[in-house]
Design an enzyme around this catalytic site. Structure first.
Site, PDB file in Angstrom:
ATOM      1  N   HIS A 123       0.872  -1.178   0.000  1.00 18.24           N
ATOM      2  CA  HIS A 123       0.000   0.000   0.000  1.00 18.24           C
ATOM      3  C   HIS A 123       0.912   1.233   0.000  1.00 18.24           C
ATOM      4  CE1 HIS A 123      -2.757   2.944   1.852  1.00 18.24           C
ATOM      5  NE2 HIS A 123      -3.745   2.133   1.577  1.00 18.24           N
ATOM      6  N   ASP A 200       2.985  -4.482   8.229  1.00 18.76           N
ATOM      7  CA  ASP A 200       1.780  -3.659   8.090  1.00 18.76           C
ATOM      8  C   ASP A 200       0.596  -4.619   8.196  1.00 18.76           C
ATOM      9  OD1 ASP A 200      -0.512  -2.537   7.047  1.00 18.76           O
ATOM     10  OD2 ASP A 200       0.428  -1.761   5.223  1.00 18.76           O
ATOM     11  N   GLN A 203      -4.604  -5.121   7.079  1.00 20.97           N
ATOM     12  CA  GLN A 203      -5.569  -6.070   6.511  1.00 20.97           C
ATOM     13  C   GLN A 203      -5.428  -7.454   7.138  1.00 20.97           C
ATOM     14  OE1 GLN A 203      -7.825  -4.946   4.452  1.00 20.97           O
ATOM     15  NE2 GLN A 203      -6.912  -2.989   3.871  1.00 20.97           N
ATOM     16  N   LYS A 226     -10.326  -0.759  10.565  1.00 22.45           N
ATOM     17  CA  LYS A 226     -10.479  -1.906   9.666  1.00 22.45           C
ATOM     18  C   LYS A 226     -10.816  -3.175  10.440  1.00 22.45           C
ATOM     19  CE  LYS A 226      -7.263  -0.088   6.219  1.00 22.45           C
ATOM     20  NZ  LYS A 226      -8.104   0.577   5.230  1.00 22.45           N
ATOM     21  N   CYS A 364      -4.824   2.699  -3.537  1.00 20.44           N
ATOM     22  CA  CYS A 364      -3.592   3.194  -2.914  1.00 20.44           C
ATOM     23  C   CYS A 364      -2.452   2.205  -3.109  1.00 20.44           C
ATOM     24  CB  CYS A 364      -3.782   3.495  -1.430  1.00 20.44           C
ATOM     25  SG  CYS A 364      -4.932   4.827  -1.151  1.00 20.44           S
TER      26      CYS A 364
END
Lengths: 406, 150
Positions: A123, A200, A203, A226, A364
């Site tokens: 991302h 990261d 998700q 999220k 993104c």
């Protein structure tokens, strides 16, 4: 225990509405998830009964607010199995967490000629902070390539690690394609070279149980919104040895022990990284989201989500001219696709009129789009409150797209 | 479905599939890039001017059906118009797609097919991208310009 989606949906008030005359089908969960009632109520309760600044007053409300805020931190610690509560830093979100590490750890440790390694799946928030750092330092940002299925090429990853690599930063799950990266293995590989790894997890946490000790991640960053919590709050987990040695990211109140014009003594972890009045209701809301997630048996949630994604993958594959982008063996929550001759934005508009919310665009992740030679994709992304009947509605609407565009 | 049909009229779909003036102009007087980073619509517009008159106008690039059809219709309509007429048409077109058109659609001619856009606020930028690019190209003193919306 069987996962009861109908019951779960009742926890999310927003899902029960009509859009353009049709029942809302919310398939934009990778952008942001919806919030269960318990999260909304926790935040309302905070403002109605506790609101006060934290770590300051000796009065009742401030003590109460501080206790609630810190209690939320403990919930996060347990949620990701962090060894110590002081390793849990509240930030604005994943983006701020990565920027914090790039600016604090990165500026201290990355020198001219050094390398920062990321993957071709990232991302923008896991690209640009490193680019800024590398530009400033004269360091080199290196990219692990991905294959035609949207998986990181592990042989290339190993080849790119060397003694100039100062940090590796990888997504847990790709927001654009849904690929689940083998991060445990990749972390172990980087550690053989003595290189720390940031994950990261924006998700990752909504779809799977994350254990930072089992992964042996040096940094793990994620967002509240999220994972069914509010926006504006996120977590940076970092191992003590790293966080301790890192200079502050921002200066201000709460991050100090004492201030004179000559010298400031910084506060202990995690407060050293929490300058200014924090997002108190955000932390409390995130804590409530974690409590909510604790009610589920994650094996049955994972099984439900895997079944839903596989049903969706099979269902959309019968739509004429539709091509999936991202067909990794290990995927979570995301179906990215294009329909030949129809721009994703036109797909998005037609679906919207059917009450279906999807994301269209580059997500993104422009380098991912470039890798697959498309300007954009349409992306349906799922949460555990989505149903097979919603997939059927999606497929019907995709037929309509082909009908309109002939 | 009726609002969708009003947006995706046959004329628009035809222009999307077979756009007019979809080519480069060699030795163009103006070359302008229009880019919408939100959706990735990306066009380059070419203009051949004779004093105040747009002698030739063309475009290349890619994007959604609305943006491409709009560029196609715009180039069709503007050929032979003066710069001032082009500016006025853009104003009228803008009021049409944003739903603020008072009065008759008469002067719109071929542009009237975009009336459905006003029901889709998120798509106004798609419809106006080529026009903004054109406007920028005409106003600029530079031969090459870039417009970014969003």
């Amino acid at each position: 225990m069987l996962f009861d989606v109908e019951r779960v949906r009742k926890d999310f008030p927003i899902l029960n509405q009509r859009v353009h005359g049709n029942p809302l089908v919310y398939l934009d969960n990778a952008a942001t998830s919806q919030k269960p009632r318990v999260v909304l109520e926790a935040m309302k309760r905070y403002y109605e009964t506790v609101n006060s600044n934290v770590h300051r007053g000796v009065h009742y409300l401030s003590e109460q607010a501080t206790a609630d805020y810190e209690h939320a931190r403990t919930k996060v610690q347990r949620f990701i199995n962090a060894p110590h509560v002081h390793e849990v830093v509240f930030v604005r979100g994943t983006t701020e967490g990565i920027n914090l590490v790039a600016q604090s750890y990165g500026r201290k440790n990355v020198e001219k000629g050094d390398e920062v390694l990321i993957s071709g799946l990232e991302h923008h928030s896991n690209i640009v902070p490193w680019q800024i750092l590398c530009d400033e330092k004269g360091a080199r940002l290196r990219i692990v390539p991905i294959n035609d299925s949207g998986e990181i090429v592990l042989e290339e990853y190993e080849k790119l690690l060397n003694n100039k690599t100062k940090i590796v930063s990888l997504g847990h799950v790709s927001n654009a394609l849904g690929t689940v990266n083998p991060i445990k293995r990749m972390i172990a590989t980087a550690h053989r070279f003595g290189i720390p790894v940031l994950i990261d997890g924006a998700q990752g946490v909504p779809h799977m149980k994350v254990d930072v000790q089992d992964l042996n991640a040096d940094f793990y960053v994620f967002s509240g919104h999220k994972m069914f919590g509010p926006t504006g709050i996120g977590i940076l987990y970092g191992k003590t040895e790293f966080l301790d040695a890192m200079p502050p990211f921002q200066g201000g109140g709460d991050m100090i022990k004492s201030v004179t014009f000559e010298k400031t003594v910084y506060n202990d972890l995690p407060y050293k990284f929490e300058a200014g009045t924090p997002n108190i209701e955000g932390a409390i809301g995130m804590g409530a989201a974690i409590d909510y997630l604790h009610e589920f048996d994650w094996n049955s949630v994972s099984a439900y989500e895997a079944d839903l994604l596989s049903y969706a993958t099979d269902s959309v594959s019968v739509v004429k001219k539709l091509r999936l982008v991202g067909t990794a063996a290990e995927k979570a929550g995301v179906l990215s696709f294009v329909i030949d001759g129809v721009h994703p934005h036109d797909v998005g508009t037609i679906l919207d009129r059917e009450g279906i919310a999807i994301r269209t665009g580059h997500h993104c992740a422009q380098p991912v789009m470039q890798r697959f030679g498309v300007p954009a994709t349409a992306r349906a992304s799922f949460a555990f409150y989505n149903m097979k009947s919603e997939v059927d509605t999606l497929v019907k609407a995709l037929y309509k797209v082909n009908e309109v565009f002939g | 479905m009726s609002e969708l049909r009003a947006l995706y009229q046959e004329v628009i779909l035809d222009h999307n599939k077979h756009p007019n003036n979809f080519r480069k102009i060699e030795n163009a007087d103006r070359e302008a890039e229009g880019y919408n980073p939100f959706c990735g619509d990306h066009y380059t517009l070419f203009l051949k001017l004779n004093e105040e008159v747009i002698e030739d106008i063309s475009f290349i690039g890619s994007g959604c059906a609305i943006s491409k059809a709009s560029a196609s219709v715009m180039t069709t309509v503007l050929k032979g118009k003066t710069k001032e007429e082009a500016g006025r048409l853009f104003e009228t077109f803008h009021t049409l797609v944003t739903g603020h058109l008072n009065g008759s659609m008469d002067e719109l001619g071929k542009l009237a097919v975009f009336s459905g856009v006003s029901e889709f606020p998120a798509r106004v930028k798609c419809a106006t991208l080529a026009w903004h690019t054109m406007q920028n190209a005409l106003k600029s003193k530079e031969a090459k310009t870039t417009v970014t919306t969003e």
